[in-house]
Design a protein around this motif. Structure first.
Motif, mmCIF file in Angstrom:
data_model
loop_
_atom_site.group_PDB
_atom_site.id
_atom_site.type_symbol
_atom_site.label_atom_id
_atom_site.label_comp_id
_atom_site.label_asym_id
_atom_site.label_seq_id
_atom_site.Cartn_x
_atom_site.Cartn_y
_atom_site.Cartn_z
ATOM 1 N N ALA A 230 -1.686 1.254 3.982
ATOM 2 C CA ALA A 230 -1.356 2.042 2.799
ATOM 3 C C ALA A 230 -0.534 1.217 1.811
ATOM 4 C CB ALA A 230 -0.593 3.295 3.206
ATOM 5 N N VAL A 231 0.396 0.429 2.315
ATOM 6 C CA VAL A 231 1.235 -0.399 1.434
ATOM 7 C C VAL A 231 0.389 -1.445 0.707
ATOM 8 C CG1 VAL A 231 3.064 -2.143 1.454
ATOM 9 C CG2 VAL A 231 3.359 -0.021 2.730
ATOM 10 N N LEU A 232 -0.508 -2.108 1.446
ATOM 11 C CA LEU A 232 -1.351 -3.128 0.815
ATOM 12 C C LEU A 232 -2.323 -2.507 -0.186
ATOM 13 C CD1 LEU A 232 -2.161 -5.466 3.847
ATOM 14 C CD2 LEU A 232 -0.488 -5.804 2.034
ATOM 15 N N LEU A 233 -2.858 -1.355 0.140
ATOM 16 C CA LEU A 233 -3.758 -0.678 -0.799
ATOM 17 C C LEU A 233 -3.008 -0.263 -2.065
ATOM 18 C CD1 LEU A 233 -5.817 1.520 1.692
ATOM 19 C CD2 LEU A 233 -6.736 -0.277 0.211
ATOM 20 N N THR A 234 -1.752 0.138 -1.911
ATOM 21 C CA THR A 234 -0.956 0.480 -3.089
ATOM 22 C C THR A 234 -0.733 -0.746 -3.972
ATOM 23 O OG1 THR A 234 0.166 2.203 -1.812
ATOM 24 C CG2 THR A 234 1.215 1.489 -3.849
ATOM 25 N N GLY A 235 -0.417 -1.871 -3.343
ATOM 26 C CA GLY A 235 -0.263 -3.100 -4.121
ATOM 27 C C GLY A 235 -1.540 -3.487 -4.833
ATOM 28 N N LEU A 245 -10.151 0.273 -13.366
ATOM 29 C CA LEU A 245 -9.592 1.603 -13.122
ATOM 30 C C LEU A 245 -10.241 2.279 -11.925
ATOM 31 C CD1 LEU A 245 -7.590 3.678 -14.136
ATOM 32 C CD2 LEU A 245 -9.362 4.585 -15.649
ATOM 33 N N ALA A 246 -11.549 2.128 -11.755
ATOM 34 C CA ALA A 246 -12.244 2.782 -10.640
ATOM 35 C C ALA A 246 -11.763 2.229 -9.296
ATOM 36 C CB ALA A 246 -13.749 2.594 -10.785
ATOM 37 N N ALA A 247 -11.673 0.896 -9.193
ATOM 38 C CA ALA A 247 -11.206 0.291 -7.940
ATOM 39 C C ALA A 247 -9.750 0.644 -7.672
ATOM 40 C CB ALA A 247 -11.384 -1.227 -7.994
ATOM 41 N N ALA A 251 -8.444 2.659 -4.320
ATOM 42 C CA ALA A 251 -7.437 2.097 -3.419
ATOM 43 C C ALA A 251 -6.212 3.000 -3.331
ATOM 44 C CB ALA A 251 -7.035 0.700 -3.894
ATOM 45 N N ALA A 252 -5.759 3.513 -4.476
ATOM 46 C CA ALA A 252 -4.584 4.386 -4.477
ATOM 47 C C ALA A 252 -4.863 5.694 -3.752
ATOM 48 C CB ALA A 252 -4.143 4.660 -5.917
ATOM 49 N N ASP A 261 3.897 10.135 2.047
ATOM 50 C CA ASP A 261 5.298 10.000 1.672
ATOM 51 C C ASP A 261 5.599 8.704 0.935
ATOM 52 O OD1 ASP A 261 4.711 8.484 3.913
ATOM 53 O OD2 ASP A 261 6.749 8.631 4.722
ATOM 54 N N LEU A 262 4.594 7.867 0.690
ATOM 55 C CA LEU A 262 4.789 6.611 -0.028
ATOM 56 C C LEU A 262 4.755 6.892 -1.528
ATOM 57 C CD1 LEU A 262 5.143 3.542 0.224
ATOM 58 C CD2 LEU A 262 2.668 3.319 0.241
ATOM 59 N N VAL A 263 5.921 6.885 -2.154
ATOM 60 C CA VAL A 263 6.035 7.278 -3.565
ATOM 61 C C VAL A 263 5.204 6.385 -4.484
ATOM 62 C CG1 VAL A 263 7.663 7.500 -5.490
ATOM 63 C CG2 VAL A 263 8.258 8.385 -3.230
ATOM 64 N N PRO A 264 5.250 5.048 -4.370
ATOM 65 C CA PRO A 264 4.443 4.222 -5.274
ATOM 66 C C PRO A 264 2.954 4.510 -5.193
ATOM 67 C CG PRO A 264 6.094 2.884 -4.185
ATOM 68 C CD PRO A 264 6.114 4.217 -3.510
ATOM 69 N N ALA A 265 2.457 4.885 -3.999
ATOM 70 C CA ALA A 265 1.034 5.210 -3.870
ATOM 71 C C ALA A 265 0.694 6.454 -4.676
ATOM 72 C CB ALA A 265 0.670 5.405 -2.402
ATOM 73 N N ALA A 266 1.527 7.488 -4.574
ATOM 74 C CA ALA A 266 1.274 8.724 -5.326
ATOM 75 C C ALA A 266 1.383 8.485 -6.825
ATOM 76 C CB ALA A 266 2.273 9.796 -4.883
#
Length: 497
Positions: A230-235, A245-247, A251-252, A261-266
């Protein structure tokens, strides 16, 4: 255990057989060379059993006499091997204790007793002795030799990696770690270097592939794999937000599913949806994240979801978001900022004071100073809130390995560790070197009390802001002259939010 059971069964069978013969008496008659021999059946059976036992004993004696040279040779070989392993064990203990001389002596002794081709531990002990004695060239040559042997290849690469790290040859160390990661993805030390290398180059797909390989190897737990992915996908989503934008959205979305609960992902998923014109879904993502835990980045992204919204529109969105967790300090602060933008100063002051009552934070103090400034209140009140900001509790920030960043990142720039950033109060915040007492009366001058220099803590790199002595300056000779940077300080800080 099986042999004992077999022996018991055999004895039981013989006893049963002799008991059966004893219950059924009979005679055995043998005529041989005109001689007649007559014995009972039980005596004949006993004699036969004794004959078999004598034959087996004789065969065992003959066999051992014939094989005695081999057995003697095997005995001395085992003793020699045991002495060699004892030397290796002593050498390993000496190497672990840092005794290079004893390790080298035990290596030579083991090499005399056992061939290094038969036991790779001799090569390892020899290399460790060379490392302890600072014979870097010899150690490197030994590790190179081990890396060329399929049986000790990973051990040799590990040794070369550690030697390169110790000598400060980071590029060489990275090369050896990448080779080891290709051969064995389950090696954590090699995988970490490979991940750091791929992340520093922006290769999130390659980093995700490494994570997947480790998952298949069963190196880490299921929950840990989900979190790291999840962290790597957020990055990856953050890096692609302005390019693909689609990719980025895909990923997000997966990152938000793996770690709600990962705020940057949301936040990243919501921004991608906003850019795509999907205001409803993006707002829903942020509302769900806000319900889990309020966060300033969530409220900022939610309030400013649409470019060009008026201040009343933003206030309306802020009221909707903060209706959940309405008693949380971040809810009061988010609503107070929206109210300040909408020029509803009385209610903004009320919300900011509520946030200050919950937690005496810098953000609440500086926001109240901005509200006093915007309402045209006395400069004494503005200075009062600025002085309280100097002594207030520090605000949380994205922190990783002692470093504070304005933005979240998927890995630590210090150690390369994934998911290192935490939203918390940084350790070692600057403690003000002055104690300020402010009279809230209009145009009152601040009174400054110096404290001993020994009580000043070492500052940590936070955000670009004025120091304590800049926020509350020494009073000018003319009390009617207002220092310009006093009013400017809270506005610079407020723009960070």
């Amino acid at each position: 255990m099986i042999r004992i059971l077999f022996f018991v069964i055999l004895v039981f069978a013989l006893a049963a057989g002799f008991a059966w013969l004893a219950d059924r008496p009979g005679d055995l008659v043998i005529t041989w060379q005109n001689m007649r021999y007559e014995v009972t059946l039980l005596v004949a059976a006993t004699a036969l059993a004794a004959l078999v036992a004598v034959i087996m004993l004789a065969w065992w004696l003959v066999k051992n006499i014939v094989r005695s040279p081999i057995l003697i040779q095997r005995h001395f070989r085992a003793r020699k091997r045991d002495r060699a392993y004892q030397s290796i064990s002593t050498g390993m203990i000496a190497a672990g204790a840092g005794d290079g001389e004893l390790a080298r002596r035990m290596t030579k002794q083991a090499a005399k007793l056992l061939s290094a081709d038969q036991e790779p531990l001799i090569k390892l002990l020899d290399a460790q002795a060379a490392v302890l004695e600072r014979r870097n060239d010899d150690a490197r040559a030994m590790f190179e030799e081990m890396s060329n042997d399929p049986e000790t290849r990973l051990l040799g690469l590990r040794g070369l990696y550690l030697e390169a790290e110790r000598l400060g040859e980071r590029e060489a160390a990275r090369h050896y770690a990448l080779r080891a990661a290709e051969l064995a993805p389950q090696l954590q030390w090699a995988a970490n270097v490979a991940l750091e290398d791929k992340l520093s180059g922006g290769d999130f797909d390659g980093a995700l592939a490494l994570i997947d390989n480790q998952k298949h190897m069963g190196v880490s737990g299921k929950d840990a794999d989900k979190r790291r992915r999840a962290v790597l996908l957020t990055g990856k989503a953050m890096a692609l937000l302005d390019r693909d934008l689609a990719a980025s959205k895909a990923a997000a979305m997966e990152a938000n599913r793996l770690a709600p609960d990962l705020v940057p992902a949301a936040v990243t998923l919501a921004r991608a949806l906003f850019k795509n014109g999907d205001l409803r879904r993006g707002s829903g993502v942020l509302e769900a994240a806000w319900k889990v835990a309020p966060h300033p980045e969530i409220s900022s992204a939610y309030v400013h979801a649409r470019i060009g919204d008026s201040a009343p529109d933003r206030l309306k969105r802020a009221r909707k978001l903060t209706s959940t967790h309405s008693s949380h300090a971040d809810s009061h602060l988010a609503l107070a900022r929206a109210l300040l933008d909408a020029r509803e100063l009385a209610e903004a002051r009320k919300e900011a004071e509520a946030a200050f009552d919950i937690r005496h934070s810098e953000a609440a103090c500086l926001l109240l100073a901005d509200i006093e400034q915007a309402s045209g209140g006395s400069q004494g009140k503005v200075r009062a809130w600025l002085a309280k900001a100097v002594r207030a509790e520090p605000d949380p920030a994205w922190t990783a390995d002692g470093m504070v960043s304005a933005n979240w990142a998927p890995y630590s720039p210090v150690t390369g560790r994934i998911d290192a950033f935490e939203w918390k109060v940084p350790v070692g915040r600057l403690q003000p070197a002055i104690e300020v007492v402010i009279d809230e009366a209009e145009d009152a001058a601040p009174a400054i009390v110096l404290v001993p220099e020994a009580t000043i803590a070492e500052p940590a790199p936070l955000r670009d802001r004025t120091s304590a002595t800049d926020i509350v300056p020494t009073p000018p000779d003319d009390p009617g002259v207002e220092p310009e940077h006093v009013n400017a300080a809270p506005r610079r800080w407020f723009r960070l939010f």
